[in-house]
Design a protein around this motif. Structure first.
Motif, PDB file in Angstrom:
ATOM      1  N   GLY A 198      25.317  29.967  64.697  1.00 42.76           N
ATOM      2  CA  GLY A 198      25.833  28.773  64.486  1.00 42.76           C
ATOM      3  C   GLY A 198      26.738  28.278  65.645  1.00 42.76           C
ATOM      4  O   GLY A 198      26.732  27.088  65.932  1.00 42.76           O
ATOM      5  N   LEU A 199      27.721  29.066  66.004  1.00 44.18           N
ATOM      6  CA  LEU A 199      28.808  28.625  66.973  1.00 44.18           C
ATOM      7  C   LEU A 199      27.851  28.344  68.280  1.00 44.18           C
ATOM      8  O   LEU A 199      28.208  27.357  69.070  1.00 44.18           O
ATOM      9  N   LEU A 200      26.881  29.117  68.710  1.00 45.51           N
ATOM     10  CA  LEU A 200      26.158  28.849  69.696  1.00 45.51           C
ATOM     11  C   LEU A 200      25.445  27.565  69.875  1.00 45.51           C
ATOM     12  O   LEU A 200      25.321  26.726  70.948  1.00 45.51           O
ATOM     13  N   THR A 201      25.034  27.172  68.666  1.00 45.45           N
ATOM     14  CA  THR A 201      24.035  25.969  68.383  1.00 45.45           C
ATOM     15  C   THR A 201      25.113  24.843  68.879  1.00 45.45           C
ATOM     16  O   THR A 201      24.664  23.774  69.603  1.00 45.45           O
TER      17      THR A 201
ATOM     18  N   LEU B 200      40.653  24.172  71.218  1.00 44.15           N
ATOM     19  CA  LEU B 200      40.027  25.028  72.276  1.00 44.15           C
ATOM     20  C   LEU B 200      38.840  24.029  72.890  1.00 44.15           C
ATOM     21  O   LEU B 200      38.258  23.155  72.210  1.00 44.15           O
ATOM     22  N   SER B 201      38.429  24.423  73.926  1.00 42.66           N
ATOM     23  CA  SER B 201      37.288  23.628  74.673  1.00 42.66           C
ATOM     24  C   SER B 201      35.918  24.491  74.025  1.00 42.66           C
ATOM     25  O   SER B 201      36.044  25.699  73.654  1.00 42.66           O
ATOM     26  N   TYR B 202      34.795  23.659  74.184  1.00 38.58           N
ATOM     27  CA  TYR B 202      33.808  24.395  73.733  1.00 38.58           C
ATOM     28  C   TYR B 202      33.203  25.726  74.222  1.00 38.58           C
ATOM     29  O   TYR B 202      32.439  26.179  73.710  1.00 38.58           O
ATOM     30  N   ASN B 203      33.580  25.662  75.219  1.00 36.29           N
ATOM     31  CA  ASN B 203      33.308  26.842  76.114  1.00 36.29           C
ATOM     32  C   ASN B 203      33.847  28.241  75.071  1.00 36.29           C
ATOM     33  O   ASN B 203      33.185  29.533  75.583  1.00 36.29           O
ATOM     34  N   TRP B 204      34.830  28.157  74.900  1.00 34.86           N
ATOM     35  CA  TRP B 204      35.366  29.358  73.903  1.00 34.86           C
ATOM     36  C   TRP B 204      34.456  29.534  72.644  1.00 34.86           C
ATOM     37  O   TRP B 204      34.514  30.676  72.382  1.00 34.86           O
ATOM     38  N   LEU B 205      33.513  28.498  72.220  1.00 32.17           N
ATOM     39  CA  LEU B 205      32.884  28.926  71.247  1.00 32.17           C
ATOM     40  C   LEU B 205      31.874  30.084  71.538  1.00 32.17           C
ATOM     41  O   LEU B 205      31.278  30.674  70.824  1.00 32.17           O
ATOM     42  N   PHE B 206      31.420  29.856  72.927  1.00 31.52           N
ATOM     43  CA  PHE B 206      30.328  30.973  73.241  1.00 31.52           C
ATOM     44  C   PHE B 206      30.880  32.236  73.371  1.00 31.52           C
ATOM     45  O   PHE B 206      30.255  33.392  72.840  1.00 31.52           O
ATOM     46  N   LEU B 207      32.403  32.574  73.279  1.00 32.40           N
ATOM     47  CA  LEU B 207      33.139  33.662  73.309  1.00 32.40           C
ATOM     48  C   LEU B 207      32.742  34.287  71.564  1.00 32.40           C
ATOM     49  O   LEU B 207      32.794  35.406  71.522  1.00 32.40           O
ATOM     50  N   GLY B 208      33.032  33.254  70.870  1.00 32.64           N
ATOM     51  CA  GLY B 208      32.746  33.712  69.408  1.00 32.64           C
ATOM     52  C   GLY B 208      31.333  34.130  69.289  1.00 32.64           C
ATOM     53  O   GLY B 208      31.102  34.993  68.476  1.00 32.64           O
ATOM     54  N   THR B 209      30.416  33.360  69.745  1.00 33.91           N
ATOM     55  CA  THR B 209      29.010  34.312  69.803  1.00 33.91           C
ATOM     56  C   THR B 209      29.106  35.411  70.321  1.00 33.91           C
ATOM     57  O   THR B 209      28.282  36.481  69.926  1.00 33.91           O
ATOM     58  N   VAL B 210      29.597  35.688  71.309  1.00 32.46           N
ATOM     59  CA  VAL B 210      29.622  37.119  71.841  1.00 32.46           C
ATOM     60  C   VAL B 210      30.135  38.067  70.995  1.00 32.46           C
ATOM     61  O   VAL B 210      29.610  39.183  70.736  1.00 32.46           O
ATOM     62  N   LEU B 211      31.425  37.836  70.468  1.00 33.91           N
ATOM     63  CA  LEU B 211      32.099  38.585  69.445  1.00 33.91           C
ATOM     64  C   LEU B 211      31.014  38.705  68.233  1.00 33.91           C
ATOM     65  O   LEU B 211      31.078  40.091  67.910  1.00 33.91           O
ATOM     66  N   GLY B 212      30.314  37.680  67.716  1.00 31.57           N
ATOM     67  CA  GLY B 212      29.296  37.761  66.647  1.00 31.57           C
ATOM     68  C   GLY B 212      28.349  38.907  66.911  1.00 31.57           C
ATOM     69  O   GLY B 212      27.934  39.698  66.057  1.00 31.57           O
ATOM     70  N   PHE B 213      27.616  38.698  68.027  1.00 30.32           N
ATOM     71  CA  PHE B 213      26.552  39.839  68.537  1.00 30.32           C
ATOM     72  C   PHE B 213      27.179  41.161  68.873  1.00 30.32           C
ATOM     73  O   PHE B 213      26.369  42.138  68.549  1.00 30.32           O
TER      74      PHE B 213
ATOM     75  N   LEU C 124      24.782  29.739  53.867  1.00 30.41           N
ATOM     76  CA  LEU C 124      26.201  29.650  53.996  1.00 30.41           C
ATOM     77  C   LEU C 124      26.618  29.587  55.451  1.00 30.41           C
ATOM     78  O   LEU C 124      27.445  28.787  56.017  1.00 30.41           O
ATOM     79  N   GLU C 125      25.606  30.131  56.377  1.00 26.83           N
ATOM     80  CA  GLU C 125      25.805  29.790  57.926  1.00 26.83           C
ATOM     81  C   GLU C 125      25.758  28.382  58.124  1.00 26.83           C
ATOM     82  O   GLU C 125      26.681  27.851  59.334  1.00 26.83           O
ATOM     83  N   ASN C 126      24.703  27.799  57.731  1.00 28.62           N
ATOM     84  CA  ASN C 126      24.690  26.367  57.813  1.00 28.62           C
ATOM     85  C   ASN C 126      25.885  25.574  57.677  1.00 28.62           C
ATOM     86  O   ASN C 126      26.141  24.268  57.856  1.00 28.62           O
ATOM     87  N   LEU C 127      26.604  26.075  56.450  1.00 28.76           N
ATOM     88  CA  LEU C 127      27.730  25.372  56.298  1.00 28.76           C
ATOM     89  C   LEU C 127      29.130  25.766  56.824  1.00 28.76           C
ATOM     90  O   LEU C 127      29.969  25.086  57.337  1.00 28.76           O
ATOM     91  N   ILE C 128      29.000  26.941  57.112  1.00 27.10           N
ATOM     92  CA  ILE C 128      30.503  27.757  57.739  1.00 27.10           C
ATOM     93  C   ILE C 128      30.382  27.429  59.021  1.00 27.10           C
ATOM     94  O   ILE C 128      31.702  27.007  59.558  1.00 27.10           O
ATOM     95  N   SER C 129      29.371  27.642  59.952  1.00 28.07           N
ATOM     96  CA  SER C 129      29.623  27.680  61.439  1.00 28.07           C
ATOM     97  C   SER C 129      29.928  26.224  61.890  1.00 28.07           C
ATOM     98  O   SER C 129      30.675  26.107  62.762  1.00 28.07           O
ATOM     99  N   PRO C 130      29.107  24.957  61.157  1.00 23.50           N
ATOM    100  CA  PRO C 130      29.752  23.879  61.932  1.00 23.50           C
ATOM    101  C   PRO C 130      31.141  23.791  61.694  1.00 23.50           C
ATOM    102  O   PRO C 130      32.054  23.006  62.361  1.00 23.50           O
ATOM    103  N   ALA C 131      31.622  23.895  60.162  1.00 19.55           N
ATOM    104  CA  ALA C 131      32.906  23.778  60.055  1.00 19.55           C
ATOM    105  C   ALA C 131      33.936  24.641  61.052  1.00 19.55           C
ATOM    106  O   ALA C 131      35.192  24.132  61.282  1.00 19.55           O
ATOM    107  N   ALA C 132      33.658  25.741  61.170  1.00 16.86           N
ATOM    108  CA  ALA C 132      34.404  26.792  62.099  1.00 16.86           C
ATOM    109  C   ALA C 132      34.424  26.285  63.341  1.00 16.86           C
ATOM    110  O   ALA C 132      35.451  26.209  63.990  1.00 16.86           O
ATOM    111  N   ALA C 133      33.483  25.638  63.776  1.00 14.30           N
ATOM    112  CA  ALA C 133      33.378  25.025  65.233  1.00 14.30           C
ATOM    113  C   ALA C 133      34.197  23.904  65.333  1.00 14.30           C
ATOM    114  O   ALA C 133      34.795  23.602  66.370  1.00 14.30           O
ATOM    115  N   ALA C 134      33.962  22.961  64.342  1.00 12.69           N
ATOM    116  CA  ALA C 134      35.085  21.646  64.339  1.00 12.69           C
ATOM    117  C   ALA C 134      36.556  22.242  64.508  1.00 12.69           C
ATOM    118  O   ALA C 134      37.293  21.655  65.027  1.00 12.69           O
ATOM    119  N   LEU C 135      36.810  23.095  63.652  1.00  9.79           N
ATOM    120  CA  LEU C 135      38.221  23.688  63.419  1.00  9.79           C
ATOM    121  C   LEU C 135      38.594  24.170  64.908  1.00  9.79           C
ATOM    122  O   LEU C 135      39.690  23.859  65.354  1.00  9.79           O
TER     123      LEU C 135
END
Length: 444
Positions: A25-28, A162-175, A146-157
């Motif tokens: 979701g963060l990756l999207t 942070l810049s959006y590039n840090w969201l890719f780090l969240g994706t890395v940590l998830g996988f 729940l992912e459809n609800l949580i991921s956009p909210a977490a990304a917005a927060l």
């Protein structure tokens, strides 16, 4: 439902699924912002092509990947696919050209096309009891919603600091967390006797079993019904909310949350319902209401225009409810329709064929909506959903019993299968398509 999490292996695998979904979701969100940085006003075109590449990878590569990894340990396959996704996510912040996005999306979705069917085929072996497996399917449906609800909210927060590039780090940590959780448990091997087969047979075996099984042919038609209405919701909700109602991004989130809330409600109710009723009537009724409400909404749009805002949110919740009624039980049909050794191939076939339905309905929803209006698009996709329902009823006859009487005139008398049935060429047992049963019995 939560009681199945006492199974520590399933609990770890379910946690891996949830964490990987949040990372996806963060990756999207991050991918959309990256596309805008690279292409500006052409970002929609870039994303559209990227998502088309995703679907092509899902449809074309899932059976190939399953055939290639057939003899590898399941744990190694799952961890390897996760690590490939980690590597791709690490590369995305350094992208400078649009073509690089397309290449990386293709590699990442190829890994997902390997991981997801293999993961889905593991769960029936971890939870062999059908009631437990049914509850696992509902939990999986809840996780997606729940992912459809949580991921956009977490990304917005996160984007507030942070810049959006840090969201890719969240994706890395998830996988990476998903890989670690899979590594931490004992993944059961594929059951049954593993026969060495040519690659061409391994490539087509899952699809052959799928298309030779009446309930799975019905499932494919129901996949088309669900994808038709689901594609309209996912593609055109933003147009209806922003252009039709003049709503904000928050209003868009509310509309999608209502669709997700309806889906989650169905997922919570289905385990108890499926304990008392067969899958077929539940799924057919869900598809009937899904198609019916879509066509009714199209008529209302044509005659009276958009309904009141609360009515629109209620309609999206209803569509989400019946969408989940169609999709949630599908794993039960797949589990019932193949031996353990064939389940990875059958789950891969379902993954590819169901996404082929989305590959058809996604562009149809967008193009027809833009060219002829939302009412025409919804009416057309509702009609396709109705067609899927009719086909499902024709292709999937009601099953009075799971044991089917049939005959083996071609097997030698000393064949192990005949010996298991006291040498009787005509006998009855729970029937699935396999090496001894290549055609579904049509009579008696």
């Amino acid at each position: 439902m939560i009681s199945i999490l006492r199974n520590t292996t399933y609990a770890a695998l379910f946690s891996a699924q949830v964490i990987a979904l949040i990372g996806t979701g963060l990756l999207t969100v991050a991918l959309g912002l990256l596309a805008f940085d690279l292409a500006g006003e052409r970002a929609g075109l870039v994303l559209g092509l990227a998502y088309t590449i995703k679907m092509v990878a899902y449809v074309g590569l899932s059976p190939i990947a399953q055939a290639l990894v057939h003899r590898l340990p399941r744990k190694a396959v799952l961890i390897g696919a996760d690590l490939v996704r980690v590597a791709v996510a690490l590369c995305l912040p350094f992208v400078t050209e649009v073509w690089q996005v397309y290449v990386l999306v293709f590699v990442l979705q190829s890994a997902s096309a390997t991981f997801t069917p293999a993961f889905q085929a593991v769960i029936p072996d971890v939870l062999p009891a059908e009631q437990d497996y049914t509850r696992a399917l509902s939990l999986s449906r809840l996780a997606y919603d729940l992912e459809n609800l949580i991921s956009p909210a977490a990304a917005a927060l996160l984007l507030t600091v942070l810049s959006y590039n840090w969201l890719f780090l969240g994706t890395v940590l998830g996988f990476a967390a998903s890989a670690a959780l899979v590594w931490s448990v004992c993944v059961p091997p594929v059951g049954g006797h593993q026969i060495s087969r040519p690659f061409s047979e391994r490539l087509t075996r899952g699809t052959r079993i799928y298309l030779a099984t009446p309930r799975l042919r019905g499932l494919l038609a129901l996949n088309l019904a669900a994808a038709s209405v689901g594609a309209f919701v996912l593609v055109n909700t933003v147009v209806l909310v922003r252009a039709g109602y003049g709503g904000t991004e928050t209003d868009l989130a509310r509309a999608m949350a209502c669709f997700g809330a309806g889906s989650m409600t169905a997922a919570l109710l289905l385990p108890a319902l499926l304990d008392r009723l067969p899958d077929r009537p539940v799924m057919l009724v869900g598809a009937a209401f899904l198609a019916g409400f879509a066509i009714l909404a199209a008529v209302i749009l044509t005659v009276a225009g958009l309904p009141q805002w609360l009515g629109f949110l209620g309609l999206w919740a209803v569509l989400g409810f019946f969408y989940s009624c169609v999709m949630t039980p599908s794993g039960r049909l797949l589990r019932r329709s193949a031996h353990s050794e064939d389940r990875p191939a059958v789950f891969a076939a379902q993954f590819a064929l169901s996404h082929a339905c989305w590959l058809l309905t996604y562009p149809l929803a967008g193009w027809v909506g833009q060219a002829f209006g939302m009412d025409v698009a919804l009416g057309l996709l509702g009609a396709i959903a109705l067609t899927g329902l009719v086909l499902a009823r024709l292709l999937w006859p009601a099953e009075s019993t799971r044991e089917l009487e049939h005959e083996h005139p071609d097997l030698p008398q000393d064949h192990p299968h005949l010996r298991a049935h006291h040498g009787q060429r005509r006998h009855a047992h729970v029937f699935v398509i396999d090496d001894e049963h290549r055609v579904w019995p049509t009579q008696g």
